[in-house]
Scaffold this motif. Structure first.
Motif, mmCIF file in Angstrom:
data_model
loop_
_atom_site.group_PDB
_atom_site.id
_atom_site.type_symbol
_atom_site.label_atom_id
_atom_site.label_comp_id
_atom_site.label_asym_id
_atom_site.label_seq_id
_atom_site.Cartn_x
_atom_site.Cartn_y
_atom_site.Cartn_z
ATOM 1 N N LYS A 5 -3.726 4.487 0.571
ATOM 2 C CA LYS A 5 -3.662 3.058 0.275
ATOM 3 C C LYS A 5 -2.397 2.550 0.955
ATOM 4 O O LYS A 5 -1.322 3.125 0.787
ATOM 5 C CB LYS A 5 -3.585 2.834 -1.236
ATOM 6 C CG LYS A 5 -3.475 1.397 -1.654
ATOM 7 C CD LYS A 5 -4.797 0.706 -1.517
ATOM 8 C CE LYS A 5 -4.754 -0.659 -2.204
ATOM 9 N NZ LYS A 5 -6.031 -1.349 -2.099
ATOM 10 N N ASP A 7 -0.642 -1.000 1.146
ATOM 11 C CA ASP A 7 -0.695 -2.378 0.668
ATOM 12 C C ASP A 7 -0.236 -3.402 1.707
ATOM 13 O O ASP A 7 -0.732 -4.521 1.713
ATOM 14 C CB ASP A 7 0.134 -2.528 -0.611
ATOM 15 C CG ASP A 7 -0.523 -1.841 -1.802
ATOM 16 O OD1 ASP A 7 -1.767 -1.858 -1.884
ATOM 17 O OD2 ASP A 7 0.203 -1.280 -2.641
ATOM 18 N N MET A 9 -0.694 -3.344 4.951
ATOM 19 C CA MET A 9 -1.548 -3.365 6.147
ATOM 20 C C MET A 9 -2.505 -4.555 5.965
ATOM 21 O O MET A 9 -3.510 -4.464 5.276
ATOM 22 C CB MET A 9 -2.335 -2.057 6.263
ATOM 23 C CG MET A 9 -3.234 -1.994 7.488
ATOM 24 S SD MET A 9 -4.139 -0.428 7.630
ATOM 25 C CE MET A 9 -5.263 -0.544 6.223
ATOM 26 N N THR A 10 -2.156 -5.679 6.596
ATOM 27 C CA THR A 10 -2.857 -6.923 6.303
ATOM 28 C C THR A 10 -3.654 -7.507 7.463
ATOM 29 O O THR A 10 -4.371 -8.487 7.278
ATOM 30 C CB THR A 10 -1.850 -7.989 5.829
ATOM 31 O OG1 THR A 10 -0.872 -8.182 6.856
ATOM 32 C CG2 THR A 10 -1.167 -7.565 4.537
ATOM 33 N N LEU A 35 -9.729 -2.479 6.327
ATOM 34 C CA LEU A 35 -8.682 -3.487 6.228
ATOM 35 C C LEU A 35 -8.801 -4.304 4.945
ATOM 36 O O LEU A 35 -7.797 -4.618 4.312
ATOM 37 C CB LEU A 35 -8.722 -4.398 7.459
ATOM 38 C CG LEU A 35 -7.497 -5.241 7.744
ATOM 39 C CD1 LEU A 35 -6.232 -4.407 7.784
ATOM 40 C CD2 LEU A 35 -7.668 -5.989 9.045
ATOM 41 N N ARG A 38 -7.456 -2.303 2.326
ATOM 42 C CA ARG A 38 -6.128 -1.811 2.716
ATOM 43 C C ARG A 38 -6.025 -0.299 2.516
ATOM 44 O O ARG A 38 -5.056 0.205 1.964
ATOM 45 C CB ARG A 38 -5.029 -2.561 1.968
ATOM 46 C CG ARG A 38 -5.024 -4.035 2.314
ATOM 47 C CD ARG A 38 -3.908 -4.776 1.678
ATOM 48 N NE ARG A 38 -4.013 -6.186 2.023
ATOM 49 C CZ ARG A 38 -3.215 -7.121 1.594
ATOM 50 N NH1 ARG A 38 -2.228 -6.814 0.784
ATOM 51 N NH2 ARG A 38 -3.380 -8.367 1.951
ATOM 52 N N TYR A 60 5.255 1.223 7.128
ATOM 53 C CA TYR A 60 4.147 1.102 6.176
ATOM 54 C C TYR A 60 4.297 2.118 5.055
ATOM 55 O O TYR A 60 4.245 3.314 5.275
ATOM 56 C CB TYR A 60 2.808 1.321 6.888
ATOM 57 C CG TYR A 60 2.552 0.256 7.912
ATOM 58 C CD1 TYR A 60 1.987 -0.961 7.561
ATOM 59 C CD2 TYR A 60 2.905 0.456 9.241
ATOM 60 C CE1 TYR A 60 1.801 -1.954 8.490
ATOM 61 C CE2 TYR A 60 2.720 -0.535 10.188
ATOM 62 C CZ TYR A 60 2.164 -1.742 9.798
ATOM 63 O OH TYR A 60 1.985 -2.730 10.734
#
Length: 65
Positions: A5, A7, A9-10, A35, A38, A60
């Motif tokens: 996971k 969080d 990564m948008t 995506l 995430r 990240y």
């Protein structure tokens, strides 16, 4: 298969950076990105700690699922 996971990564650029970081550890790795959730799935021979460190170095924070 390792699942993470991530969080923060948008966007598509983030996903590319994540893939690049993982491939720097294991050039033969297979990375699948979700995506919307995430999350990433990684087929690799590298240790989870090595992947986590590479992701952290790229900016990240991740956690194993």
């Amino acid at each position: 298969m390792q699942n993470y996971k991530i969080d923060n990564m948008t966007c598509g650029h983030c996903a590319g950076s994540v893939q690049k970081a993982i491939l720097s550890v294991d050039p033969q790795a297979s990375v699948k990105v979700d995506l919307g959730a995430r999350e990433i799935s990684v087929e690799t021979v590298a240790a989870a700690g090595s992947i986590t460190e590479a992701l952290k170095a790229a900016g990240y924070d991740s956690r194993l699922l």
